[in-house]
Design an enzyme around this catalytic site. Sequence first.
Site, PDB file in Angstrom:
ATOM      1  N   LYS A 130       0.871  -1.179   0.000  1.00 48.88           N
ATOM      2  CA  LYS A 130       0.000   0.000   0.000  1.00 48.88           C
ATOM      3  C   LYS A 130       0.906   1.226   0.000  1.00 48.88           C
ATOM      4  O   LYS A 130       2.021   1.172   0.528  1.00 48.88           O
ATOM      5  CB  LYS A 130      -0.880   0.002   1.261  1.00 48.88           C
ATOM      6  CG  LYS A 130      -2.108   0.858   1.142  1.00 48.88           C
ATOM      7  CD  LYS A 130      -3.262   0.165   0.444  1.00 48.88           C
ATOM      8  CE  LYS A 130      -4.354   1.139   0.099  1.00 48.88           C
ATOM      9  NZ  LYS A 130      -5.548   0.486  -0.442  1.00 48.88           N
ATOM     10  N   ASP A 170      -6.817   4.295  -4.894  1.00 51.33           N
ATOM     11  CA  ASP A 170      -7.517   4.234  -3.604  1.00 51.33           C
ATOM     12  C   ASP A 170      -8.108   5.632  -3.422  1.00 51.33           C
ATOM     13  O   ASP A 170      -8.282   6.366  -4.422  1.00 51.33           O
ATOM     14  CB  ASP A 170      -6.550   3.851  -2.471  1.00 51.33           C
ATOM     15  CG  ASP A 170      -7.273   3.532  -1.154  1.00 51.33           C
ATOM     16  OD1 ASP A 170      -7.916   2.481  -1.063  1.00 51.33           O
ATOM     17  OD2 ASP A 170      -7.217   4.353  -0.211  1.00 51.33           O
TER      18      ASP A 170
HETATM   19  P1  NDP Z   1     -12.882   7.887  -3.268  1.00 49.65           P
HETATM   20  O1  NDP Z   1     -11.782   8.867  -3.097  1.00 49.65           O
HETATM   21  O2  NDP Z   1     -13.430   7.651  -4.628  1.00 49.65           O
HETATM   22  O3  NDP Z   1     -14.111   8.267  -2.316  1.00 49.65           O
HETATM   23  C1  NDP Z   1     -13.961   8.397  -0.931  1.00 49.65           C
HETATM   24  C2  NDP Z   1     -15.272   8.849  -0.341  1.00 49.65           C
HETATM   25  O4  NDP Z   1     -15.171   8.831   1.083  1.00 49.65           O
HETATM   26  C3  NDP Z   1     -15.652  10.268  -0.726  1.00 49.65           C
HETATM   27  O5  NDP Z   1     -17.042  10.356  -0.786  1.00 49.65           O
HETATM   28  C4  NDP Z   1     -15.082  11.087   0.444  1.00 49.65           C
HETATM   29  O6  NDP Z   1     -15.685  12.339   0.637  1.00 49.65           O
HETATM   30  C5  NDP Z   1     -15.412  10.151   1.588  1.00 49.65           C
HETATM   31  N1  NDP Z   1     -14.542  10.415   2.740  1.00 49.65           N
HETATM   32  C6  NDP Z   1     -13.191  10.458   2.769  1.00 49.65           C
HETATM   33  N2  NDP Z   1     -12.756  10.756   3.997  1.00 49.65           N
HETATM   34  C7  NDP Z   1     -13.858  10.925   4.746  1.00 49.65           C
HETATM   35  C8  NDP Z   1     -14.083  11.243   6.105  1.00 49.65           C
HETATM   36  N3  NDP Z   1     -13.058  11.463   6.936  1.00 49.65           N
HETATM   37  N4  NDP Z   1     -15.374  11.303   6.536  1.00 49.65           N
HETATM   38  C9  NDP Z   1     -16.406  11.074   5.701  1.00 49.65           C
HETATM   39  N5  NDP Z   1     -16.255  10.769   4.406  1.00 49.65           N
HETATM   40  C10 NDP Z   1     -15.005  10.690   3.946  1.00 49.65           C
HETATM   41  O7  NDP Z   1     -12.349   6.526  -2.620  1.00 49.65           O
HETATM   42  P2  NDP Z   1     -12.860   5.044  -2.848  1.00 49.65           P
HETATM   43  O8  NDP Z   1     -14.328   5.033  -3.053  1.00 49.65           O
HETATM   44  O9  NDP Z   1     -11.968   4.411  -3.845  1.00 49.65           O
HETATM   45  O10 NDP Z   1     -12.500   4.366  -1.444  1.00 49.65           O
HETATM   46  C11 NDP Z   1     -13.412   4.345  -0.338  1.00 49.65           C
HETATM   47  C12 NDP Z   1     -12.966   3.295   0.664  1.00 49.65           C
HETATM   48  O11 NDP Z   1     -12.930   2.013   0.026  1.00 49.65           O
HETATM   49  C13 NDP Z   1     -11.575   3.486   1.263  1.00 49.65           C
HETATM   50  O12 NDP Z   1     -11.574   2.984   2.579  1.00 49.65           O
HETATM   51  C14 NDP Z   1     -10.709   2.600   0.375  1.00 49.65           C
HETATM   52  O13 NDP Z   1      -9.524   2.199   1.028  1.00 49.65           O
HETATM   53  C15 NDP Z   1     -11.656   1.420   0.185  1.00 49.65           C
HETATM   54  N6  NDP Z   1     -11.370   0.573  -0.951  1.00 49.65           N
HETATM   55  C16 NDP Z   1     -11.333   1.077  -2.225  1.00 49.65           C
HETATM   56  C17 NDP Z   1     -11.091   0.240  -3.291  1.00 49.65           C
HETATM   57  C18 NDP Z   1     -11.164   0.720  -4.691  1.00 49.65           C
HETATM   58  O14 NDP Z   1     -11.109  -0.124  -5.599  1.00 49.65           O
HETATM   59  N7  NDP Z   1     -11.324   1.998  -4.956  1.00 49.65           N
HETATM   60  C19 NDP Z   1     -10.770  -1.191  -3.082  1.00 49.65           C
HETATM   61  C20 NDP Z   1     -10.940  -1.640  -1.718  1.00 49.65           C
HETATM   62  C21 NDP Z   1     -11.188  -0.775  -0.703  1.00 49.65           C
HETATM   63  P3  NDP Z   1     -14.970  13.698   0.142  1.00 49.65           P
HETATM   64  O15 NDP Z   1     -15.279  13.786  -1.324  1.00 49.65           O
HETATM   65  O16 NDP Z   1     -15.600  14.771   0.950  1.00 49.65           O
HETATM   66  O17 NDP Z   1     -13.495  13.550   0.421  1.00 49.65           O
END
Ligand code: NDP
Length: 449
Positions: A130, A170
């Site tokens: 990571k 991510d």
């Molecule tokens: P994105 O950057 O596309 O989206 C993240 C989302 O989470 C946004 O809506 C963001 O809001 C919100 N967010 C981030 N920080 C906070 C916070 N402190 N409080 C509330 N909301 C928050 O990321 P992903 O969708 O790719 O990833 C989401 C999760 O899934 C993570 O934990 C990641 O590690 C996990 N994951 C992702 C994978 C992937 O293929 N993408 C694979 C496996 C796991 P804002 O726009 O306001 O920042």
Amino acid sequence: MSKTEELNLEDFMTGLIKRNPGETEFHQAVEEVAATVIPFINKNPIYIENQILERMTEPDRTIIFRVCWEDDSGKIRTNKGYRVQFNNSIGPYKGGLRFHHSVNLSILKFLGFEQTFKNSLTTLPMGAGKGGSDFNPKGKSDREIMRFCQSFMTELSKHIGPDIDVPAGDIGVGAREISFMFGQYKRLKNEFTGTLTGKALEFGGSLIRKEATGYGAVYFMEEMLQHRGDTIKGKSCLVSGSGNVAQFAAQKIMQLGGKVLTLSDSSGFIHDPEGLNDEKLNYLIELKTVRRGRISEYAEKYKCHFHEGKRPWAIKADLAFPCATQNELELQDAKDLIKGGIIAITEGANMPTTHEAITAIKKANLVFAPGKAANAGGVAVSGLEMTQNSIRLAWSREELEERLKNIMREIHQQCVNYGTEEKQVDYIKGANIAGFVKVANAMVAYGAV
Ligand code: NDP
């Protein structure tokens, strides 16, 4: 030889905390695994004799570097870059890059550790890593993002490769960032290999990759419900987040006949009692991926409620999908979910549920899927992207979706095999032990390396 001394959770954690001071997220992730894996290890002393858990909690290698880049006003900016190469016992290091102001070594070690188990569960030959940066992409121009990504890759390129380490996206790293980084890697190395996944289709990306994590999490929920003779059809669902995982979890929930009531971002959540539909989802994807706007705009457009600074867990529903970030579902949230009559929770994000919340959820006997099993669909399709790049072929959408579905079914089955107790499945235990065994056996076979 004297009898092997059994492992004890408290002693193990005391040692781990001493060796990794202040890394609270890493401690949390290890404790969750150790609590279920240590009783299994004690029944299989070969893992104690080979110090497998101690070795598995120490990354193979940690690379930390300076990333300098120039902003649009000509000012030099400096960020920290990281790659934690956690474990390559069963394949090249594989795991995402995160760009977020909160990124630090503890967060990347927790994510890399989790990735070890997740990648093992996918049944594909992938080790775990990571990385990322404390760079905050919010509010930056496309050119600033490009300059940052190029500078980041200039250093990272020395440590990765198609058979060494294959990063992906991510939080904060989507198609735009992967494209900039892949372009720079290709330029520096003068080779076209599948060294990053999540690429655009035109240059070696895979169909279904962007949908895979969200779709996979929903397939996993469907598997868990079917195991109990139930289904997603007709169920109301809480989704948090509005990024890549949340968007496609929402789409698959709708396709399977469920109703999505909520979405969120770091500023709050929207509650749409009518439920999401295709038009609203297209608006959301455009809002979040193209315009990079705020979730409150959805509430303004569709005349529903925006709850500023709040999380969605107090809304009454049947199923919950935390898909935003770590520790976004705490004890009070778990109590709210239980009070609202929730049946099952599937982690789309990595470690969104705190230890105290999980304890309450378990006590209430809810069905609970940990992220390392439920969100493994993303890395699984990344693994399929690596295979397609190696054989220089691109599979069809139907073929890939079928493979994804089968992998999620297989992960569910492994959880059932290792986690069933008195006819109930403990998915945390099942995922941890099933993920552990494959990596542990490889490490035992290699000897002390
Ligand atoms: P994105 O950057 O596309 O989206 C993240 C989302 O989470 C946004 O809506 C963001 O809001 C919100 N967010 C981030 N920080 C906070 C916070 N402190 N409080 C509330 N909301 C928050 O990321 P992903 O969708 O790719 O990833 C989401 C999760 O899934 C993570 O934990 C990641 O590690 C996990 N994951 C992702 C994978 C992937 O293929 N993408 C694979 C496996 C796991 P804002 O726009 O306001 O920042």
